[in-house]
Design an enzyme around this catalytic site. Sequence first.
Site, mmCIF file in Angstrom:
data_model
loop_
_atom_site.group_PDB
_atom_site.id
_atom_site.type_symbol
_atom_site.label_atom_id
_atom_site.label_comp_id
_atom_site.label_asym_id
_atom_site.label_seq_id
_atom_site.Cartn_x
_atom_site.Cartn_y
_atom_site.Cartn_z
ATOM 1 N N GLY A 55 0.773 -1.237 0.000
ATOM 2 C CA GLY A 55 0.000 0.000 0.000
ATOM 3 C C GLY A 55 0.805 1.288 0.000
ATOM 4 C CG ASP A 114 -9.108 0.230 10.207
ATOM 5 O OD1 ASP A 114 -9.713 0.931 11.032
ATOM 6 O OD2 ASP A 114 -9.669 -0.670 9.563
ATOM 7 C CE LYS A 142 -10.079 3.104 7.004
ATOM 8 N NZ LYS A 142 -10.661 1.778 6.727
ATOM 9 N NE ARG A 176 -1.903 -3.061 -4.355
ATOM 10 C CZ ARG A 176 -1.987 -3.246 -3.031
ATOM 11 N NH1 ARG A 176 -1.965 -2.211 -2.223
ATOM 12 N NH2 ARG A 176 -2.107 -4.457 -2.539
HETATM 13 P P1 IMP Z 1 -4.842 -2.054 10.928
HETATM 14 O O1 IMP Z 1 -3.938 -3.133 11.377
HETATM 15 O O2 IMP Z 1 -6.274 -2.295 11.302
HETATM 16 O O3 IMP Z 1 -4.378 -0.662 11.326
HETATM 17 O O4 IMP Z 1 -4.875 -2.104 9.343
HETATM 18 C C1 IMP Z 1 -3.841 -1.637 8.598
HETATM 19 C C2 IMP Z 1 -3.765 -2.279 7.248
HETATM 20 O O5 IMP Z 1 -5.056 -2.703 6.753
HETATM 21 C C3 IMP Z 1 -3.261 -1.248 6.257
HETATM 22 O O6 IMP Z 1 -1.858 -1.283 6.173
HETATM 23 C C4 IMP Z 1 -3.961 -1.632 4.996
HETATM 24 O O7 IMP Z 1 -3.220 -2.616 4.312
HETATM 25 C C5 IMP Z 1 -5.255 -2.260 5.442
HETATM 26 N N1 IMP Z 1 -6.377 -1.274 5.451
HETATM 27 C C6 IMP Z 1 -7.005 -0.781 6.531
HETATM 28 N N2 IMP Z 1 -7.985 0.066 6.175
HETATM 29 C C7 IMP Z 1 -7.952 0.125 4.823
HETATM 30 C C8 IMP Z 1 -8.717 0.844 3.835
HETATM 31 O O8 IMP Z 1 -9.633 1.637 4.124
HETATM 32 N N3 IMP Z 1 -8.384 0.630 2.537
HETATM 33 C C9 IMP Z 1 -7.376 -0.224 2.162
HETATM 34 N N4 IMP Z 1 -6.642 -0.910 3.040
HETATM 35 C C10 IMP Z 1 -6.928 -0.737 4.365
#
Ligand code: IMP
Length: 191
Positions: A55, A114, A142, A176
Amino acid sequence: MELPSPATSHWDDDPDLGSVVVDEQGIRRRVRELADEVTEDYGDRPPLLVGVLKGAFVFMSDLARAVRLPVEVDMMAVASYGSAATTSGVVRILKDLDTDLTDRHVLVVEDIVDSGLTLSYLRRNLMARRPASLEVCALLVKDGRQRAPLDLRYVGFRIPGDFVVGYGLDIAERYRNVPDVRVYQGPVAVG
Ligand code: IMP
């Protein structure tokens, strides 16, 4: 000569894409501001930028070129277990760094935070390698989704909790290459 951004984009016609959360101009401006902060903060100790694939590849590319220091760049690829649109916090390293982090000033470049579980895991993993310092630069965070504070040194934008795509972010490897960040409103595969 800078080409003008088209007022409308062909992505506007994609029914799976919703509103633009951060537009191209906003991203450009903010990336420049972040890069200026990094340039000022690191001064005579150029950091090693660690991008989290896939990403962060677009953000990393723009940020690295806007920082006015002789940075080094490395990438690691991680995958979190869980369904397409949620993370479980269990992270698998698919590609590790080539660089030894011992005594390095490391700046992790993340596309989106997130729940923060992926980042917490990464921070623990990278800290165990004894860098001189470790900070995080996240383009998108977020709002209100993290259970614990994450100590993010640089944040591009705080956005609502919707699932977004573009500027490196995908859903099942698509979108992407969308140049801005948009809400994804299409079907979500389960599993
Ligand atoms: P976390 O561990 O919940 O913070 O998620 C982080 C990872 O989930 C990011 O590095 C993204 O790869 C993916 N991710 C979380 N939210 C999104 C989104 O809204 N769009 C795309 N990928 C997301």
